[in-house]
Scaffold this active site. Structure first.
Site, PDB file in Angstrom:
ATOM      1  N   CYS A  74       0.880  -1.241   0.106  1.00  0.00           N
ATOM      2  CA  CYS A  74       0.084   0.091   0.009  1.00  0.00           C
ATOM      3  C   CYS A  74       0.808   1.308  -0.074  1.00  0.00           C
ATOM      4  O   CYS A  74       1.682   1.530   0.917  1.00  0.00           O
ATOM      5  CB  CYS A  74      -1.066  -0.032   1.206  1.00  0.00           C
ATOM      6  SG  CYS A  74      -2.093   1.388   1.355  1.00  0.00           S
ATOM      7  N   TRP A 247      -9.217   5.600  -0.087  1.00  0.00           N
ATOM      8  CA  TRP A 247      -9.505   6.367  -1.447  1.00  0.00           C
ATOM      9  C   TRP A 247      -8.719   5.862  -2.538  1.00  0.00           C
ATOM     10  O   TRP A 247      -7.799   5.432  -2.286  1.00  0.00           O
ATOM     11  CB  TRP A 247      -9.656   7.826  -1.227  1.00  0.00           C
ATOM     12  CG  TRP A 247      -8.410   8.468  -0.961  1.00  0.00           C
ATOM     13  CD1 TRP A 247      -7.316   8.814  -1.610  1.00  0.00           C
ATOM     14  CD2 TRP A 247      -8.093   9.001   0.370  1.00  0.00           C
ATOM     15  NE1 TRP A 247      -6.329   9.203  -0.727  1.00  0.00           N
ATOM     16  CE2 TRP A 247      -6.725   9.200   0.379  1.00  0.00           C
ATOM     17  CE3 TRP A 247      -8.900   8.955   1.851  1.00  0.00           C
ATOM     18  CZ2 TRP A 247      -6.257   9.960   1.914  1.00  0.00           C
ATOM     19  CZ3 TRP A 247      -8.269   9.469   2.661  1.00  0.00           C
ATOM     20  CH2 TRP A 247      -7.055   9.782   2.890  1.00  0.00           C
ATOM     21  N   GLU A 252      -5.074   3.396 -10.488  1.00  0.00           N
ATOM     22  CA  GLU A 252      -5.741   2.245 -10.299  1.00  0.00           C
ATOM     23  C   GLU A 252      -6.852   1.893 -11.352  1.00  0.00           C
ATOM     24  O   GLU A 252      -7.384   0.884 -11.655  1.00  0.00           O
ATOM     25  CB  GLU A 252      -6.214   2.036  -8.604  1.00  0.00           C
ATOM     26  CG  GLU A 252      -5.398   2.072  -7.540  1.00  0.00           C
ATOM     27  CD  GLU A 252      -6.025   1.956  -6.221  1.00  0.00           C
ATOM     28  OE1 GLU A 252      -6.127   3.020  -5.717  1.00  0.00           O
ATOM     29  OE2 GLU A 252      -6.128   0.786  -5.751  1.00  0.00           O
TER      30      GLU A 252
END
Ligand code: ARG
Length: 392
Positions: A74, A247, A252
């Site tokens: 992440c 968010w 992506e």
């Protein structure tokens, strides 16, 4: 200590994992040594008597934040401490679970100002009792493979799960952006499915800041990505249903979901609209289409008032996260090929970072086998340390 049986072994492991989590958690929460000692004793007793233990709401909330902080893939971890954790361990029936998931969508969506949220359902991984959410994300679009000369529609990544939903009696419209139902199972009971109320599904139709005809492509995406098929592990306790969201970063959607050839594969259509020469690679039509598609995603989300981050800002934030963690004396776990963004990666500072390495940290978010018989994820990703070494 001589370990005789599987359950003794797991009890020993459980004691150790619980203790090491409590030490770290209580030190980060600046609890007194006396409180820590008392809690470790209580947890030891509970494990000896029942084989497991229950986290306090505070431990659960902080453990969930640590799991986000530890996730090597992440890029958005600077905000780990802002995670809002909803304790839904009391939900027992599929209905109650669905209600909790609806509340999650409402809380996270927040009219566009997206809040990072995790909802934790009760622990336990035994197939006879475990709560499982079958969806990969709470909101996702159905996929329909090519059939009887009809072209394929929707998201190919959802083909297998969509077939499961149809078997259960759900009917989609057969379009490109049909929102799938929630599918929930409790233990070995047959799964139940629930339509998500429309008011909880925020979507953004895509338009481009300069190219008026872009909207004719009919592209759209949903506002909140809520990953719902991973297992949360905190101090040796396993939560197989703990959906969480942040968010979106625009790549992506623009680079991967809409751009990948194995997903919506829309670069040719975008290039066509832009009037680019697709007969040769040297026109860089794919790169130009990718760029304009990503600009359209950023523009449309901003215009709709939905939180989103661009990949340059996200990469800078990741560097700040690394600095912050260093100051606090913690090592950052990182998987380079997941952290570099899928557009212009070499123009972000992560590109040059050759020190990133993946560490096996706990608490963590872990892949688990899908709840339905579908294409398996990589079995190597399934929690090896949780398996009994004698009965693998
Ligand atoms: N990459 C996934 C998707 O495009 C979402 C994963 C989580 N992303 C996030 N920004 N929290 O749907």
């Amino acid at each position: 200590m001589e370990i005789q049986t599987c359950s003794e072994l797991s009890m020993h492991a459980q004691l150790e994992q619980a203790e090491s989590f409590l030490r770290q958690c209580y030190s980060e929460l600046e609890k007194s040594p006396a409180e820590l000692k008392q809690r470790i004793e209580a947890v030891h007793n509970e494990i000896r008597q029942t084989g497991t233990y229950h986290h306090t709401a505070e431990e659960l909330a902080h453990g969930a934040k640590m799991a986000w902080r530890n996730n090597s893939r992440c890029i958005g971890r600077l905000f780990w401490h802002t995670l809002e954790v909803i304790d839904a361990r009391q939900a027992e029936t599929a209905h109650q679970v669905a209600e909790a998931l609806f509340r999650h969508l409402e809380r996270a969506g927040n009219g566009g100002r997206i809040r990072p949220v995790m909802t934790v359902l009760r622990s336990g991984r035994e197939p006879e009792t475990a709560i499982r959410i079958w969806n990969h994300q709470l909101i996702r679009y159905a996929g329909y493979p090519e059939e009887d000369g009809q072209p394929r529609r929707g998201d190919p990544a959802s083909d297998a799960f969509t077939a499961v939903c149809r078997k259960l009696g759900w009917q989609g419209s057969g379009g490109d952006f049909d929102v799938l139902p929630l599918v929930i199972s409790i233990g070995e009971e047959p799964p139940r499915w629930f339509t998500i109320p429309e008011a909880l599904v925020q979507e953004v139709p895509l338009s481009h800041p300069e190219i008026g005809r872009f909207s004719e492509l009919g592209l759209r995406w949903y506002a909140v990505p809520v990953v719902s098929d991973m297992l949360l592990e905190i101090g040796g306790v396993l939560y197989p249903a703990a959906p969480f969201n942040g968010w979106y970063m625009e790549t992506e959607i623009g680079s991967r979901n809409l751009g990948d050839t194995g997903r919506y594969n829309r670069l040719p259509a975008v290039a066509e609209l832009l009037g680019l020469d697709r007969s040769t690679n040297t026109s860089l039509w794919k790169d130009r289409a990718l760029l304009e598609l990503n600009r359209a995603v950023l523009h449309s989300f901003k215009q709709a008032g939905v939180s989103i981050v661009d990949h340059h800002t996200a990469a800078d934030q990741f560097v700040r996260f690394q600095e912050q963690e260093k100051q606090r004396g913690r090592e950052v776990s990182g998987k380079w090929h997941w952290l570099i963004p899928p557009m212009s990666p070499s123009s972000t500072p992560i590109w040059e970072d050759n020190k990133l390495k993946e560490l096996n940290l706990s608490p963590g978010l872990i892949y688990q086998k899908p709840a339905y018989a579908g294409p398996d994820r990589n079995p190597a990703d399934d929690i090896p340390s949780m398996k009994c070494p004698f009965h693998q």
